[in-house]
Design a protein around this motif. Structure first.
Motif, PDB file in Angstrom:
ATOM      1  N   VAL A  46       0.839  -1.202   0.000  1.00  0.00           N
ATOM      2  CA  VAL A  46       0.000   0.000   0.000  1.00  0.00           C
ATOM      3  C   VAL A  46       0.873   1.250   0.000  1.00  0.00           C
ATOM      4  CG1 VAL A  46      -1.692   1.333   1.326  1.00  0.00           C
ATOM      5  CG2 VAL A  46      -2.011  -1.134   1.017  1.00  0.00           C
ATOM      6  N   ARG A  47       1.936   1.239   0.802  1.00  0.00           N
ATOM      7  CA  ARG A  47       2.862   2.377   0.791  1.00  0.00           C
ATOM      8  C   ARG A  47       3.490   2.544  -0.597  1.00  0.00           C
ATOM      9  NH1 ARG A  47       4.323   0.460   5.905  1.00  0.00           N
ATOM     10  NH2 ARG A  47       6.159  -0.561   5.026  1.00  0.00           N
ATOM     11  N   GLY A  48       3.800   1.425  -1.233  1.00  0.00           N
ATOM     12  CA  GLY A  48       4.350   1.473  -2.585  1.00  0.00           C
ATOM     13  C   GLY A  48       3.373   2.074  -3.579  1.00  0.00           C
ATOM     14  N   ILE A  49       2.110   1.736  -3.436  1.00  0.00           N
ATOM     15  CA  ILE A  49       1.082   2.294  -4.316  1.00  0.00           C
ATOM     16  C   ILE A  49       0.965   3.795  -4.105  1.00  0.00           C
ATOM     17  CG2 ILE A  49      -1.408   2.340  -4.792  1.00  0.00           C
ATOM     18  CD1 ILE A  49      -1.384  -0.709  -4.148  1.00  0.00           C
ATOM     19  N   ASP A  62       3.286   9.888 -10.208  1.00  0.00           N
ATOM     20  CA  ASP A  62       2.467   9.916 -11.430  1.00  0.00           C
ATOM     21  C   ASP A  62       2.656   8.673 -12.298  1.00  0.00           C
ATOM     22  OD1 ASP A  62       1.301  12.422 -10.847  1.00  0.00           O
ATOM     23  OD2 ASP A  62       3.079  13.445 -11.635  1.00  0.00           O
ATOM     24  N   THR A  63       2.736   7.510 -11.655  1.00  0.00           N
ATOM     25  CA  THR A  63       2.878   6.243 -12.379  1.00  0.00           C
ATOM     26  C   THR A  63       1.622   5.993 -13.201  1.00  0.00           C
ATOM     27  OG1 THR A  63       4.260   5.394 -10.590  1.00  0.00           O
ATOM     28  CG2 THR A  63       3.284   3.758 -12.071  1.00  0.00           C
ATOM     29  N   TYR A  64       1.806   5.376 -14.353  1.00  0.00           N
ATOM     30  CA  TYR A  64       0.713   5.059 -15.268  1.00  0.00           C
ATOM     31  C   TYR A  64      -0.412   4.341 -14.520  1.00  0.00           C
ATOM     32  CZ  TYR A  64      -1.533   3.248 -19.514  1.00  0.00           C
ATOM     33  OH  TYR A  64      -2.418   2.941 -20.505  1.00  0.00           O
ATOM     34  N   CYS A  65      -1.640   4.778 -14.746  1.00  0.00           N
ATOM     35  CA  CYS A  65      -2.810   4.292 -13.997  1.00  0.00           C
ATOM     36  C   CYS A  65      -2.958   2.778 -14.023  1.00  0.00           C
ATOM     37  CB  CYS A  65      -4.089   4.929 -14.537  1.00  0.00           C
ATOM     38  SG  CYS A  65      -4.167   6.706 -14.296  1.00  0.00           S
ATOM     39  N   ASP A  66      -2.729   2.162 -15.184  1.00  0.00           N
ATOM     40  CA  ASP A  66      -2.892   0.716 -15.284  1.00  0.00           C
ATOM     41  C   ASP A  66      -1.918  -0.012 -14.354  1.00  0.00           C
ATOM     42  OD1 ASP A  66      -4.303  -1.506 -16.668  1.00  0.00           O
ATOM     43  OD2 ASP A  66      -2.246  -2.006 -17.293  1.00  0.00           O
ATOM     44  N   ASP A  67      -0.717   0.494 -14.212  1.00  0.00           N
ATOM     45  CA  ASP A  67       0.260  -0.107 -13.303  1.00  0.00           C
ATOM     46  C   ASP A  67      -0.201   0.004 -11.856  1.00  0.00           C
ATOM     47  OD1 ASP A  67       1.863  -0.707 -15.503  1.00  0.00           O
ATOM     48  OD2 ASP A  67       3.056   1.126 -15.284  1.00  0.00           O
ATOM     49  N   LEU A  84      -3.349   0.321 -10.875  1.00  0.00           N
ATOM     50  CA  LEU A  84      -4.518  -0.550 -10.728  1.00  0.00           C
ATOM     51  C   LEU A  84      -4.109  -2.014 -10.561  1.00  0.00           C
ATOM     52  CD1 LEU A  84      -6.827   1.149 -13.344  1.00  0.00           C
ATOM     53  CD2 LEU A  84      -7.193   1.083 -10.864  1.00  0.00           C
ATOM     54  N   ASN A  85      -3.073  -2.445 -11.266  1.00  0.00           N
ATOM     55  CA  ASN A  85      -2.593  -3.814 -11.113  1.00  0.00           C
ATOM     56  C   ASN A  85      -2.050  -4.051  -9.707  1.00  0.00           C
ATOM     57  OD1 ASN A  85      -3.146  -5.098 -13.607  1.00  0.00           O
ATOM     58  ND2 ASN A  85      -1.541  -3.891 -14.552  1.00  0.00           N
ATOM     59  N   GLN A  86      -1.385  -3.062  -9.148  1.00  0.00           N
ATOM     60  CA  GLN A  86      -0.884  -3.196  -7.778  1.00  0.00           C
ATOM     61  C   GLN A  86      -2.038  -3.207  -6.769  1.00  0.00           C
ATOM     62  OE1 GLN A  86       2.246  -3.928  -6.705  1.00  0.00           O
ATOM     63  NE2 GLN A  86       2.456  -4.281  -8.898  1.00  0.00           N
ATOM     64  N   LEU A  87      -3.070  -2.407  -7.038  1.00  0.00           N
ATOM     65  CA  LEU A  87      -4.256  -2.428  -6.174  1.00  0.00           C
ATOM     66  C   LEU A  87      -4.914  -3.808  -6.195  1.00  0.00           C
ATOM     67  CD1 LEU A  87      -5.879   1.040  -6.913  1.00  0.00           C
ATOM     68  CD2 LEU A  87      -4.968   0.245  -4.721  1.00  0.00           C
TER      69      LEU A  87
END
Length: 117
Positions: free
Chosen positions: A50-53, A60-65, A67-70
């Motif tokens: 969660v801290r990484g997310i 400003d990491t790409y949204c899809d990346d 979302l995959n972490q979520l």
């Protein structure tokens, strides 16, 4: 990363004392030290994810990346929930039913419905 659940983790919820309500009226569970360690380790890993997310969002990491972490965090939380549910059903629920506390079935159904949302 998928972590398999071994027999030690599954057997970790034990009720040497009765599960349910303590002398002070507060409901408690009785997990073995090993089971608590398994849960704590998994939750610490999830906390780090969660801290990484949060950091990904700050960078400003790409949204899809993100979302995959979520999705990975949600899967990890579901895994912890399954472990707890299994231990709860194999110990506290059985003990309370044997003690004639059949209302525990309704309590369990509410909890399972929450986990399945």
């Amino acid at each position: 990363m998928h972590v398999s659940v071994n027999d030690q983790e599954r057997a970790g919820h034990s009720c040497d004392d009765e599960c349910g309500t303590s002398d002070s009226g507060v409901r408690k569970s009785h997990h073995s030290a090993d089971f608590k360690n398994v849960l704590t380790t998994r939750l610490n890993r999830i906390e780090g994810q969660v801290r990484g997310i949060k950091g990904m969002i700050d960078r400003d990491t790409y949204c899809d990346d993100v979302l995959n972490q979520l999705a990975a965090v949600q899967s990890a939380l579901n895994s912890v929930g399954r472990l707890l549910l299994e231990g709860h059903m194999k110990s506290c629920i059985i003990e309370r039913i044997e003690a004639g506390e059949h209302e525990v079935i309704d309590e369990l159904l509410v909890t399972v419905n929450k986990l399945m949302k």
